[in-house]
Design a protein around this motif. Structure first.
Motif, short mmCIF file in Angstrom:
data_model
loop_
_atom_site.label_atom_id
_atom_site.label_comp_id
_atom_site.label_asym_id
_atom_site.label_seq_id
_atom_site.Cartn_x
_atom_site.Cartn_y
_atom_site.Cartn_z
N LEU A 29 0.96 -1.22 -0.05
CA LEU A 29 -0.05 0.01 -0.17
C LEU A 29 1.11 1.16 0.03
CD1 LEU A 29 -2.84 1.49 0.40
CD2 LEU A 29 -2.55 1.04 2.97
N TRP A 30 0.75 2.21 -0.99
CA TRP A 30 1.63 3.30 -1.01
C TRP A 30 0.68 4.58 -0.66
CZ3 TRP A 30 2.45 -0.06 -5.54
CH2 TRP A 30 3.65 -0.41 -5.31
N SER A 31 1.06 5.46 0.07
CA SER A 31 0.13 6.56 0.49
C SER A 31 1.14 7.88 0.44
CB SER A 31 -0.40 6.23 1.85
OG SER A 31 -1.15 5.05 1.88
N PRO A 32 0.36 8.91 0.37
CA PRO A 32 1.19 10.12 0.80
C PRO A 32 1.64 10.27 2.01
CG PRO A 32 -0.99 10.72 -0.10
CD PRO A 32 -1.04 9.31 0.12
N ALA A 33 2.98 10.40 2.20
CA ALA A 33 3.81 10.40 3.89
C ALA A 33 3.35 11.39 4.66
CB ALA A 33 5.34 10.18 3.23
N SER A 34 3.04 12.71 4.09
CA SER A 34 2.67 13.63 4.75
C SER A 34 1.21 13.75 5.40
CB SER A 34 3.09 14.94 4.00
OG SER A 34 2.30 15.01 3.02
N THR A 35 0.44 13.28 4.56
CA THR A 35 -0.80 13.13 4.93
C THR A 35 -1.60 11.72 4.75
OG1 THR A 35 -1.67 13.57 2.42
CG2 THR A 35 -1.31 15.34 3.93
N ALA A 36 -0.79 10.63 5.13
CA ALA A 36 -1.26 9.26 5.17
C ALA A 36 -2.62 9.15 5.84
CB ALA A 36 0.05 8.37 5.53
N ALA A 37 -2.87 9.73 7.09
CA ALA A 37 -3.86 9.53 7.56
C ALA A 37 -5.01 10.43 7.35
CB ALA A 37 -3.45 10.17 9.15
N ASP A 38 -4.95 11.07 6.17
CA ASP A 38 -6.27 11.55 5.57
C ASP A 38 -6.93 10.75 4.63
OD1 ASP A 38 -5.29 13.99 6.97
OD2 ASP A 38 -4.60 15.09 5.03
N ARG A 39 -8.16 10.94 4.64
CA ARG A 39 -9.02 9.95 3.93
C ARG A 39 -8.88 10.41 2.31
NH1 ARG A 39 -14.66 7.88 6.37
NH2 ARG A 39 -15.37 6.54 4.33
N ALA A 40 -8.72 9.53 1.64
CA ALA A 40 -8.50 9.93 0.01
C ALA A 40 -8.87 8.68 -0.63
CB ALA A 40 -6.86 10.20 -0.01
N PRO A 41 -9.19 8.98 -2.09
CA PRO A 41 -9.39 7.63 -2.91
C PRO A 41 -8.43 6.67 -3.01
CG PRO A 41 -9.95 9.92 -3.89
CD PRO A 41 -9.08 10.30 -2.72
N LEU A 42 -8.91 5.39 -3.31
CA LEU A 42 -7.98 4.35 -3.44
C LEU A 42 -7.99 3.74 -4.95
CD1 LEU A 42 -6.37 1.68 -2.13
CD2 LEU A 42 -8.63 0.70 -1.97
N VAL A 43 -6.78 3.67 -5.36
CA VAL A 43 -6.51 2.84 -6.68
C VAL A 43 -5.81 1.59 -6.43
CG1 VAL A 43 -5.48 2.82 -8.96
CG2 VAL A 43 -6.31 5.18 -8.08
N LEU A 44 -6.64 0.46 -6.91
CA LEU A 44 -6.27 -0.97 -6.68
C LEU A 44 -5.61 -1.08 -8.26
CD1 LEU A 44 -9.15 -2.78 -5.24
CD2 LEU A 44 -6.96 -2.28 -4.19
N MET A 45 -4.40 -1.68 -8.28
CA MET A 45 -3.58 -2.02 -9.53
C MET A 45 -3.49 -3.56 -9.60
SD MET A 45 -1.02 1.04 -10.09
CE MET A 45 0.41 0.43 -9.05
N GLY A 46 -3.15 -3.85 -10.77
CA GLY A 46 -2.95 -5.47 -11.03
C GLY A 46 -1.55 -5.51 -11.88
N HIS A 47 -0.62 -6.32 -11.45
CA HIS A 47 0.71 -6.38 -12.14
C HIS A 47 0.46 -7.30 -13.61
CE1 HIS A 47 1.78 -10.07 -10.80
NE2 HIS A 47 1.45 -9.71 -9.54
N GLY A 48 1.57 -7.10 -14.38
CA GLY A 48 1.70 -7.84 -15.63
C GLY A 48 2.06 -9.34 -15.23
N GLY A 49 1.81 -10.15 -16.31
CA GLY A 49 2.13 -11.70 -16.32
C GLY A 49 3.74 -11.71 -15.93
N GLY A 50 4.00 -12.41 -15.12
CA GLY A 50 5.64 -12.74 -14.87
C GLY A 50 6.35 -11.83 -13.93
N ASN A 51 5.50 -10.69 -13.52
CA ASN A 51 5.88 -9.59 -12.77
C ASN A 51 5.38 -9.77 -11.31
OD1 ASN A 51 7.83 -8.18 -14.70
ND2 ASN A 51 5.94 -7.27 -15.55
N HIS A 52 5.59 -8.66 -10.59
CA HIS A 52 4.92 -8.81 -9.13
C HIS A 52 4.61 -7.53 -8.54
CE1 HIS A 52 8.84 -6.86 -7.79
NE2 HIS A 52 9.28 -7.49 -8.97
N LYS A 53 4.25 -7.40 -7.48
CA LYS A 53 3.46 -6.10 -6.80
C LYS A 53 4.44 -5.06 -6.82
CE LYS A 53 4.27 -7.76 -2.02
NZ LYS A 53 5.07 -8.71 -2.46
N LYS A 54 5.86 -5.14 -6.57
CA LYS A 54 6.66 -4.06 -6.72
C LYS A 54 7.41 -3.67 -8.04
CE LYS A 54 7.10 -3.90 -1.66
NZ LYS A 54 8.03 -3.75 -0.56
#
Lengths: 253, 253
Positions: A29-54
Motif C-alpha cells: 500500500l502506497w500513500s502520501p507520507a505527509s497526509t497518510a492519515a487523511d481520507r483519500a481515494p484508493l486505486v487498486l492495481m494489477g501487475h503484468g504476467g511474470g511480474n510482481h507487486k513491486k
C-alpha cells in the motif's frame, strides 16, 4: 477476517510504502507520507504476467498517483507471482508458454487460458483486499475506488470490476477478447483502454473488439504505434489524469 | 510579399491577440502578453467547417497553448469562411449539404469533395502565412512548428503538412479517408489523431483507415465514445501535452 496485517514500512520522497497481507496474500500500500492519515481515494492495481507487486511499472504508477493526486494505491501479488508459491499447474503453463514462444507459435491461446485461471483465484482476493483496506481509517468505506491494470492486470481486472460495484473507474488494455469480452459487457463505469497498433501478439481486431465490448457510456481508447512492450510512458500520465477526473481529489502536480 | 499586416490588437488574461492579414487572407495571432517578444514555437490551427478563426474552439485551444506552453498560435479563415466572401461554388455546395442533411442522406460525399476543394485553395495560403509569421522576430525561421486541426481543419491540414517540411508535429481527427489517406501516407512527423466511436457521419472503419494511413513512426489514436460533435474537452488538454512533448518549450501550467 479480511483484515490488513502490516509487515513492513518505509518512506521515500514523500511516499509511504507499507507491505501487508490479507488472508495471507501479500500486497503493498502506497500513500502520501505527509497526509497518510487523511481520507483519500484508493486505486487498486494489477501487475503484468511474470511480474510482481513491486515491479517498477507498479511502483512508478503508484508514485504518480500518490504524489500527483494524493491517492492511496495498492497492489497484490497474483497467484503464482512475486512472493507467492507456484503450483504444478503454474509451472506447466509457464513451460508451455516458453515452449510456444521458442517454437514461434502464437502465445495468445496459452496466455488467455492461464490468465483466466489466475483471474478465478485472484478476483476473490482483490475483493477481500478491498474489504480490508476500506477498514483502514485513511481509506474508509464509500469513497472512490479505481482499478488500473494492463496485460494480465486486465485479465484479472475485468472480471474483478465486472462483479465489484465499489470500483467506479478503471484503466485496462492489451489483452484478448476471447474470455474477457463477455465480462466487459457487464462493466458500465468510465474506462480508459490502451492498445498497441503494431502488437505482435494481439491483433488490431482483437484489441478493438475488447474495447468495443465495454458497456460503459464513457470510454476512451488510446492506440499508439509500436509493439506489445512499447506502450509509451505518457500513457501512465494519461491514466493518472483519467483517475483525477473520475475519482476526484486534488491533483497537486 | 507574404508579409504580416497587423490590423488590430488586444490583450486579456495574459494573452495578446493580434488580427492580421497575409496577402489579404485574414488571420489571428495569439501570443503570451508578457513575453510576446520572446522567440517561441508556433502552432498553426485550422478551424472546422462553417466556423471561423475566432470560434471559441480556436480561441480556447489557443489560450491553452499560450498560457500552458508559452507558444504563439495562429489561425486563418478558410476560403468562404469567417471574414472571407463566399463564391457561387461555396453557396452551391453549402446548399447541397443542407439539402442532403434535411433529406437524411449521407453528408460525407459532399463534405469530402467540398473540403478537398477548399484545401486546394487553403494550402498555399497556410504556407504563405507561415512564411510571413516566421519573418516576425518573436517566431523566426527554423523554430518548431505544429499544426492542429479537426474536421475541416484536418481536411486542410493533412495536405498542408504533407507538403510542408517546417511542420514537425500535428494533431488531426474526424474526417474521411477518401482523398486524405493518400496524403497522410506522405506524413512522417509525430501525430495525435481523434475519432469518435459513435460518429453518425464517419464510420469506425473510415476513421481507423485514415489513422492507419499516416507513415509516422510515432502516432497516437484517441477514440472516445460519443457522436460526431461530442469530442471531449480533455482531448484539447491532451493535444497541448502532445505539442509540449514534441515542440519543446516550458509548460507553465
Amino acid at each position: 477476517m479480511n483484515s490488513v496485517q502490516f509487515t513492513a514500512e518505509s518512506s521515500s520522497n514523500g511516499v509511504l510504502e507499507r507491505d501487508f497481507t490479507v488472508n495471507g496474500v501479500p500486497g503493498v500500500l502506497w500513500s502520501p507520507a505527509s497526509t497518510a492519515a487523511d481520507r483519500a481515494p484508493l486505486v487498486l492495481m494489477g501487475h503484468g504476467g511474470g511480474n510482481h507487486k513491486k515491479h517498477p511499472a507498479m511502483s512508478g504508477r503508484a508514485r504518480l498517483l500518490v504524489t500527483g493526486c494524493g491517492y492511496h494505491v495498492a497492489v497484490i501479488d497474483a497467484p503464482g507471482h512475486g512472493d507467492r508459491p507456484r503450483t504444478g499447474h503454474d509451472e506447466a503453463e509457464i513451460a508451455e508458454l516458453f515452449r510456444a514462444r521458442a517454437a514461434g507459435e502464437p502465445e495468445g491461446p496459452i496466455v488467455v487460458r492461464y490468465n483466466d485461471h489466475l483471474a478465478e483465484l485472484a478476483v476473490p482476493e482483490y475483493r477481500a483486499t478491498l474489504d480490508a483496506l476500506q477498514a483502514l481509517p485513511e481509506i474508509g468505506t464509500g469513497g472512490p475506488v479505481g482499478f488500473w491494470g494492463i496485460n494480465m492486470g486486465t485479465a484479472i481486472g475485468i472480471p474483478f470490476v465486472a462483479v465489484e460495484p465499489r470500483v467506479t473507474a478503471a484503466v485496462f488494455g492489451q489483452h484478448w477478447p476471447d474470455v474477457l469480452a463477455a465480462k466487459a459487457q457487464q462493466i458500465t463505469v468510465p474506462i480508459e483502454f490502451d492498445l498497441q497498433w503494431d502488437d505482435e501478439h494481439i491483433s488490431r481486431e482483437e484489441g478493438l473488439a475488447l474495447f468495443d465490448a465495454f458497456a460503459s457510456k464513457e470510454k476512451s481508447l488510446h492506440v499508439n504505434s509500436g509493439r506489445h512492450k512499447e506502450l509509451p510512458r505518457f500513457e501512465a500520465d494519461s491514466a493518472v489524469r483519467f483517475f483525477a477526473r473520475h475519482l476526484g481529489g486534488a491533483v497537486t502536480s
